[in-house]
Structure formats: structure tokens, C-alpha cells
Design an enzyme around this catalytic site. Structure first.
Site, PDB file in Angstrom:
ATOM      1  N   ARG A  27       0.820  -1.213   0.000  1.00 44.92           N
ATOM      2  CA  ARG A  27       0.000   0.000   0.000  1.00 44.92           C
ATOM      3  C   ARG A  27       0.857   1.267   0.000  1.00 44.92           C
ATOM      4  O   ARG A  27       0.356   2.339  -0.291  1.00 44.92           O
ATOM      5  CB  ARG A  27      -0.913   0.002   1.233  1.00 44.92           C
ATOM      6  CG  ARG A  27      -1.947  -1.076   1.196  1.00 44.92           C
ATOM      7  CD  ARG A  27      -2.650  -1.200   2.530  1.00 44.92           C
ATOM      8  NE  ARG A  27      -3.492  -0.064   2.828  1.00 44.92           N
ATOM      9  CZ  ARG A  27      -4.788   0.009   2.574  1.00 44.92           C
ATOM     10  NH1 ARG A  27      -5.392  -1.012   1.994  1.00 44.92           N
ATOM     11  NH2 ARG A  27      -5.483   1.066   2.887  1.00 44.92           N
ATOM     12  N   TRP A  74       1.874   6.118   6.266  1.00 41.42           N
ATOM     13  CA  TRP A  74       2.244   6.940   5.111  1.00 41.42           C
ATOM     14  C   TRP A  74       2.049   8.370   5.581  1.00 41.42           C
ATOM     15  O   TRP A  74       0.920   8.809   5.790  1.00 41.42           O
ATOM     16  CB  TRP A  74       1.319   6.594   3.943  1.00 41.42           C
ATOM     17  CG  TRP A  74       1.691   7.208   2.637  1.00 41.42           C
ATOM     18  CD1 TRP A  74       2.606   6.741   1.738  1.00 41.42           C
ATOM     19  CD2 TRP A  74       1.126   8.389   2.053  1.00 41.42           C
ATOM     20  NE1 TRP A  74       2.646   7.562   0.637  1.00 41.42           N
ATOM     21  CE2 TRP A  74       1.759   8.581   0.800  1.00 41.42           C
ATOM     22  CE3 TRP A  74       0.167   9.317   2.452  1.00 41.42           C
ATOM     23  CZ2 TRP A  74       1.454   9.650  -0.045  1.00 41.42           C
ATOM     24  CZ3 TRP A  74      -0.137  10.385   1.615  1.00 41.42           C
ATOM     25  CH2 TRP A  74       0.505  10.531   0.382  1.00 41.42           C
ATOM     26  N   GLY A  99      -6.196   7.804   7.790  1.00 40.95           N
ATOM     27  CA  GLY A  99      -7.064   8.925   7.438  1.00 40.95           C
ATOM     28  C   GLY A  99      -6.483  10.239   7.930  1.00 40.95           C
ATOM     29  O   GLY A  99      -5.291  10.321   8.253  1.00 40.95           O
ATOM     30  N   LYS A 483       2.648   5.603 -16.046  1.00 38.21           N
ATOM     31  CA  LYS A 483       3.232   4.316 -15.651  1.00 38.21           C
ATOM     32  C   LYS A 483       4.737   4.438 -15.546  1.00 38.21           C
ATOM     33  O   LYS A 483       5.353   3.990 -14.597  1.00 38.21           O
ATOM     34  CB  LYS A 483       2.840   3.258 -16.688  1.00 38.21           C
ATOM     35  CG  LYS A 483       2.689   1.864 -16.185  1.00 38.21           C
ATOM     36  CD  LYS A 483       1.309   1.519 -15.710  1.00 38.21           C
ATOM     37  CE  LYS A 483       0.744   2.466 -14.691  1.00 38.21           C
ATOM     38  NZ  LYS A 483      -0.657   2.354 -14.500  1.00 38.21           N
ATOM     39  N   GLU A 486       5.865   7.029 -12.574  1.00 34.08           N
ATOM     40  CA  GLU A 486       5.623   6.685 -11.168  1.00 34.08           C
ATOM     41  C   GLU A 486       6.620   5.648 -10.649  1.00 34.08           C
ATOM     42  O   GLU A 486       6.947   5.640  -9.478  1.00 34.08           O
ATOM     43  CB  GLU A 486       4.176   6.246 -10.917  1.00 34.08           C
ATOM     44  CG  GLU A 486       3.800   4.883 -11.423  1.00 34.08           C
ATOM     45  CD  GLU A 486       2.353   4.503 -11.112  1.00 34.08           C
ATOM     46  OE1 GLU A 486       1.865   4.792 -10.014  1.00 34.08           O
ATOM     47  OE2 GLU A 486       1.704   3.917 -11.990  1.00 34.08           O
ATOM     48  N   HIS A 502       2.976  23.360 -30.853  1.00 25.03           N
ATOM     49  CA  HIS A 502       2.469  24.580 -30.219  1.00 25.03           C
ATOM     50  C   HIS A 502       3.226  24.885 -28.928  1.00 25.03           C
ATOM     51  O   HIS A 502       2.684  25.535 -28.033  1.00 25.03           O
ATOM     52  CB  HIS A 502       0.960  24.456 -29.988  1.00 25.03           C
ATOM     53  CG  HIS A 502       0.203  24.278 -31.269  1.00 25.03           C
ATOM     54  ND1 HIS A 502       0.014  25.310 -32.160  1.00 25.03           N
ATOM     55  CD2 HIS A 502      -0.340  23.184 -31.843  1.00 25.03           C
ATOM     56  CE1 HIS A 502      -0.639  24.854 -33.212  1.00 25.03           C
ATOM     57  NE2 HIS A 502      -0.862  23.562 -33.042  1.00 25.03           N
TER      58      HIS A 502
HETATM   59  O1  M6R Z   1      -7.850   2.754  -6.620  1.00 24.36           O
HETATM   60  P1  M6R Z   1      -8.055   3.748  -7.730  1.00 24.36           P
HETATM   61  O2  M6R Z   1      -8.186   3.106  -9.064  1.00 24.36           O
HETATM   62  O3  M6R Z   1      -9.150   4.722  -7.457  1.00 24.36           O
HETATM   63  O4  M6R Z   1      -6.703   4.590  -7.775  1.00 24.36           O
HETATM   64  C1  M6R Z   1      -6.570   5.696  -8.613  1.00 24.36           C
HETATM   65  C2  M6R Z   1      -5.133   6.104  -8.766  1.00 24.36           C
HETATM   66  O5  M6R Z   1      -4.586   6.426  -7.519  1.00 24.36           O
HETATM   67  C3  M6R Z   1      -4.290   4.988  -9.400  1.00 24.36           C
HETATM   68  O6  M6R Z   1      -4.811   4.590 -10.626  1.00 24.36           O
HETATM   69  C4  M6R Z   1      -2.836   5.474  -9.614  1.00 24.36           C
HETATM   70  O7  M6R Z   1      -2.810   6.499 -10.565  1.00 24.36           O
HETATM   71  C5  M6R Z   1      -1.942   4.312 -10.018  1.00 24.36           C
HETATM   72  N1  M6R Z   1      -0.857   4.198  -9.083  1.00 24.36           N
HETATM   73  C6  M6R Z   1      -1.318   4.451 -11.358  1.00 24.36           C
HETATM   74  O8  M6R Z   1      -0.619   3.306 -11.715  1.00 24.36           O
END
Ligand code: M6R
Length: 606
Positions: A27, A74, A99, A483, A486, A502
Site C-alpha cells: 500500500r 504513510w 485517514g 506508468k 511513477e 504549439h
Molecule cells: O484505486 P483507484 O483506481 O481509485 O486509484 C486511482 C489512482 O490512484 C491509481 O490509478 C494510480 O494512478 C496508479 N498508481 C497508477 O498506476
């Protein structure tokens, strides 16, 4: 975001918590900690860094404790430090939290008036202080009072020093799932940490409290009434949540795509020629009065939405807008009961997407969500759900969830077009045929892996890179770009190829890599002209085409020929190529593929 595990039962709790935290590592986190009951009180161990650091700190043969809580943090409020790590203890209360407590500053000011001060910089410790200040021996009453004062999204697991072997949990906005097994009662932020104990589980309803004892989990609502939450059941098992022989979860999940697409598409086709969403409880009547569509999501899920826009507009000829969920609610969006809002989310818990959905519900729009995690908040709060059957996605970089989301959008768009009589039966049959063809085509695309590994080795030293495409290839460029950046930490940008001149063309210099997607026949010659523009400025071009077509070899350095598909269906195969490029580039650069820095799998805060 943060990972939560709590256990009370008949096993050594330290092992249970540490294993649970390892399962939740994906996570994304920067510190970890556990707290458990010992004979002389609650013991807490926490540290910055990986769960392995925590494991090194935990004595292997202490008392045989059987109740405790564990957390991966986190950082949001307060930097990454041992002190800011969870669990936090104040007086009688030890807790972990996922949260954000939005009114923590006001609460802190009030507590200071009572002479109480935190030692950390976290909002979580303020919650521990608040709960302790309200506590006079009755945990349930205390929690209810605390809930009425806490603002924000949260999930808590709480130990009270004078209530041995009991865990109290509550949630508002952030997820918590729980199960009962012969080994004991378990609660966690997601199913991956529970699956070892049971496939049957429930989602703790929002604003409810769970009391976990060794043999029972009692759930009560805010009025103190006992509630029996709906039982859910996962089809996958521990092996699906493990790497299964692959070096990384991301690679495993890329390879699972033929199977995840099959599970998502095939049950929704009848007689080999018609879409059928009746098993999902989506009646054709929902499309009756729809005159516009809004798709809202974040990140990769939003990119799936961009493909959906092209498709729905093409098939049904009604306007579609795609809105970044984090912006949606601040834009005073226009919608009413004739608007169909499609939310897309792998986790089903993304805070911004959930907020966008709630606003859509308030405005009486018809809401359909495309979600991977069963029973998640977005799934439960939508009028209708179309589940992607991708199985657990562990790597932070979303791969199989993305292609499964695409397949659901294709099915939904087709059902919509059919209901609106926007396509003929023959066109419908042909669409279904092409959609089924995607599965073997994705299988074949995976055979390009070695070639993509080799090409990626040339991107190892790159600092900046561009993805360009036109039409449906533009959303794919966006997806390729996110992709790559990140996980590989290479700066990249996605451009609609015609837009380059442009402004951005000034950044194209000798040797800069440009990944050019040219899978669409209707804009192919335009795309080739755009490639010539970057080529003339010395770009290193990696060209992706639909099928192995004859090309002028002077316009590219590397050519990737996708298995041929109808143009409308190439996003599936293109996505696989872009995923493998990102994966191997990251590997060549030596970074952690599955857990990129600063990112979390499920973004449950705004
Ligand atoms: O769980 P979700 O699909 O709502 O998450 C959305 C984004 O956080 C998720 O797609 C993120 O952009 C990915 N890490 C991209 O690979």
C-alpha cells in the site's frame, strides 16, 4: 495509504501482526509499528523504514501475547520519524489510525487548556488524547463521544489498557474489513491481510463500532444497536496475493491480464454476440433519459475514462466529459437526473473519487461505478456497480486493473448503445467479436516482453521522455507516461501529437526518446508527419503500430508491432506494451518496482 491490522485470538499476536504488515506493504508506507497486551500492560514497538526493520526490533520469544494492533504509516501530518509512527499512546489509550483528522488543531487547542500536550506532530496522537480525555471506563460510550467530535476521514483500532484482549474499531470514510476464524478475530485495512484466516469477511459499515474479542466480533451502530453486516466472499486465495514465481507483483499482474480480461468479459456475453449486464443488476432502463455522461476518476483509472469518452461518443453520439475527481467537487459541476456519472476505481476507496460520487448522488445523477474491490465504499454507494474481476492488485502501478476497467467501459458503452438503438445487431455482434479477440491479442503481446526489455535498456540513462499519440492513442500516451514516471522516476510528458508544435517541440533535442503510438488508421498519416517533426530534431523514436505494417525505416529507431486488432480495440494491447516498457526501464535503473517512493496503492485522503 496506511495499513491496519488487528488481531485477538489464539495465536502469537506478534507473528500475526508482522505477517499482516508484510502483506500490507504494497500500500506504500514509510514507518511501521505494533502494540500488544503483555502481562504488565501494553507494549509498543515502532520504527521508520520497512517492516523488516520492525521485525528486527521485535523480540522473537517474549510473552505469548494474543491481542494487538499493527500499522504501516504513510506520512501526512508530521514527518517520517519513530515518534510520529503509530501506534500512539496517551494515558489509557493506544491506537492506530488511517485517514486525516481535519479538526485536530482545534482539538489540540482545547486539550492544551486541560494541560495536555502531544509528543508527536501527528493528528493521530490528538485523537488518542481526545479519546483518553473522554474515557471513564466505558469504551463504547467514549468512542461515540469521540466520534461526535472528530472531523475528517478515519479508521481506528484502539486498545484500552484496562480492557485486555479486546480491540475496539471504528471507521468513517477509511476502509476496514474484518473476519472471524477459528484462530481468532481479525480486522484490517484490506482483504489481503485477512485472506490467510478466512475468505468470508465483512466491511465495517461507516460510523459503526466493532468490538473484537477472541471468539466474536460485535458490530453496533451509533445508537448502540447490534448490526449484522452483510457477509462477503472473495474468490481468490493466498496464492493470488503472492508473487507466484514472478520477481515482482507488477510483472505478475501484467501477465495475469489475459485471465483477468477473460473473467471480466466472458460472463457478460450471451450467445457469443450480445452484452449482458443483467448479472450485475444493470437494467437498460437506466440509459433511458440520459443525455450526457460524466466519467470521473483519478490517475490510471481516469485514463481508462478518457478511452471511455472516445468510445461512448463514437457509439452513442452523446457528450461525455472526463473529470479529474480531485477537481470535480470544486467546479460546481453541471448534472441532473439525466446525467450518467461513471466513477472508476480499482480500490473503490479513493477519497476524491468517492467524494465525486457522493456529490453526483446528491445531484440525483444516475451513478454507475467500475470497481475492483468488492464491497468497497464506491461500490456500495453507487446506484449500480460493474465489478472488474481482476483479482487483488498489489503493485502500486496499476496494470491488470486498468485493462479490466477498459473492458468494463467497452461493455457498458455497448449495452448503452444497444439500449439507445444506436447500433445495429450486426454491429453489436461484430463489437463483441472484436472484444473477445482482445484476450488472445493480449496473450500475444506478452510475447514481446524480451524485445521490450531490450528496448528499455536504452532508456536507462534518460532524464526526459515524451509519449505522443492521436485519437484514442492520446489517452494511452497519458497512461504510458504515468506508468513510466511513477516507477522509473524518469520525467515524461504525454502529448496529443498534433499539439507538439504549439510549444513542446522546443524540448525535442538530439537523442530525446519519443514513444510514438500510431495504431489508428484514420490519423495514421498525420501521426507519421508528427513523427517526422520530432525525428528531424534528432529524437530517438520508439514506434508502436497496430500490426506489422510497411514503414520507412528512417522514421524510427525501434518498432513494436502489436498483434493486429480492430482499431477501436488497440488500447488493450498498447497498454501492455507501455506497462512492460515502464517495468523493464525501472528494473534497468535499479528502483523498487512494486513500491515507488512517496506513493500509496490506495489514496484514501484528499
Ligand atoms: O484505486 P483507484 O483506481 O481509485 O486509484 C486511482 C489512482 O490512484 C491509481 O490509478 C494510480 O494512478 C496508479 N498508481 C497508477 O498506476
Amino acid at each position: 495509504m496506511c495499513g491496519i491490522i488487528g488481531f485477538t485470538g489464539y495465536l502469537d499476536v506478534k507473528n500475526v501482526l508482522l505477517e499482516g504488515l508484510e502483506a500490507l506493504e504494497y500500500r506504500g508506507y514509510d514507518s511501521a509499528g505494533i502494540a500488544f497486551f503483555e502481562q504488565d500492560g501494553i507494549k509498543t514497538i515502532k520504527t521508520t523504514g520497512k517492516v523488516s526493520n520492525l521485525i528486527d526490533k521485535v523480540e522473537k520469544n517474549g510473552n505469548n501475547s494474543t491481542c494487538g494492533i499493527g500499522h504501516t504509516r504513510w506520512a501526512t501530518h508530521g514527518g517520517v520519524s519513530d515518534t510520529n509512527s503509530h501506534p500512539h499512546t496517551f494515558g489509557n489509550v493506544t491506537l492506530i489510525h488511517n485517514g486525516i483528522i481535519e479538526n485536530y488543531h482545534e482539538l489540540e487547542t482545547e486539550l492544551a487548556k486541560q494541560g495536555k500536550y502531544p509528543v508527536s506532530q501527528t493528528d493521530t496522537e490528538i485523537a488518542a488524547m481526545l479519546i483518553d480525555s473522554l474515557y471513564h471506563g466505558d469504551p463504547m460510550d467514549t468512542i461515540k463521544k469521540a466520534m461526535s467530535q472528530l472531523e475528517g476521514a478515519y479508521a481506528f483500532c484502539i486498545l484500552f489498557a484496562d480492557q485486555p484482549d479486546v480491540i475496539y474499531c471504528l471507521r468513517n470514510g477509511s476502509p476496514l474489513v474484518a473476519c472471524q476464524s477459528k484462530e481468532g478475530s481479525v480486522i484490517a485495512s484490506d482483504m489481503v491481510a485477512l485472506i490467510k484466516y478466512s475468505k468470508e469477511y465483512f466491511v465495517l459499515p461507516e460510523l459503526h463500532i466493532a468490538k473484537l474479542t477472541k471468539d466474536n466480533i460485535e458490530v453496533t451502530n451509533f445508537d448502540g444497536e447490534i448490526v449484522i453486516p452483510q457477509k462477503l466472499y472473495v474468490k481468490w486465495d493466498m496464492s493470488a496475493a503472492r508473487k507466484g514465481g514472478y520477481e515482482h507483483f507488477m510483472l505478475k499482474e501484467i501477465h495475469e491480464q489475459p485471465s483477468s480480461l477473460r473473467s471480466t468479459i466472458m460472463p457478460r456475453i450471451v450467445n457469443g454476440s450480445l452484452p449482458d449486464l443483467s448479472g450485475d443488476g444493470i437494467p437498460d432502463t437506466i440509459f433511458d433519459d440520459i443525455n450526457r455522461v460524466i466519467i470521473t476518476a483519478c490517475g490510471t483509472a481516469m485514463h481508462a475514462g478518457l478511452v471511455g469518452r472516445v468510445l461512448i461518443e463514437k457509439l452513442i453520439r452523446i457528450p461525455v466529459t472526463v473529470e479529474i475527481a480531485s477537481e470535480f467537487r470544486y467546479q460546481d459541476p453541471i448534472m441532473d437526473e439525466n446525467t450518467l456519472v461513471i466513477t472508476i476505481s480499482q480500490s473503490g476507496e479513493t477519497a476524491d473519487t468517492l467524494a465525486a460520487l457522493r456529490l453526483s448522488n446528491e445531484n440525483k445523477a444516475k451513478t454507475v461505478s467500475i470497481v475492483n474491490v468488492k464491497g468497497s465504499s464506491i461500490a456500495r454507494e453507487s446506484n449500480y456497480v460493474l465489478y472488474t474481476h481482476a483479482g487483488p492488485e498489489i503493485a502500486v502501478a496499476s496494470t491488470k486493473a486498468y485493462t479490466a476497467q477498459l473492458s468494463c467501459i467497452y461493455l457498458l458503452a455497448l449495452q448503452f448503445a444497444k439500449a439507445k438503438k444506436a447500433i445495429s445487431d450486426t454491429e453489436c455482434t461484430s463489437f463483441i467479436h472484436h472484444l473477445q479477440q482482445v484476450i488472445p491479442a493480449v496473450e500475444k503481446t506478452l510475447f514481446l516482453e524480451k524485445e521490450l526489455d531490450e528496448i528499455s535498456s536504452h532508456l536507462k540513462e534518460t532524464q526526459d521522455l515524451f509519449f505522443i499519440g492521436r485519437g484514442i492513442d492520446y489517452p494511452l500516451s497519458c497512461e504510458g507516461s504515468i506508468k513510466l514516471k511513477e516507477i522509473s522516476y524518469i520525467h515524461s510528458e504525454a502529448y496529443a501529437a498534433g499539439e507538439l508544435k504549439h510549444g513542446t517541440l522546443s524540448l525535442i533535442i538530439e537523442g530525446i526518446p519519443v514513444i510514438a503510438l500510431a495504431t489508428q488508421a484514420n490519423v495514421y498519416s498525420k501521426m507519421i508527419s508528427n513523427i517526422r517533426e520530432v525525428r528531424a530534431r534528432g529524437a530517438m523514436v520508439i514506434l508502436v503500430t497496430n500490426g506489422d505494417i510497411a514503414l520507412d525505416s528512417s522514421i524510427f529507431d525501434y518498432h513494436i508491432a502489436l498483434p493486429e486488432l480492430d482499431d477501436m480495440f488497440t488500447p488493450f494491447t498498447t497498454a501492455v506494451v507501455l506497462q512492460l516498457l515502464a517495468y523493464y526501464t525501472t528494473l534497468h535503473r535499479g528502483y523498487n518496482v512494486d513500491q515507488p517512493r512517496n506513493l500509496a496503492k490506495s489514496v484514501t485522503v484528499e
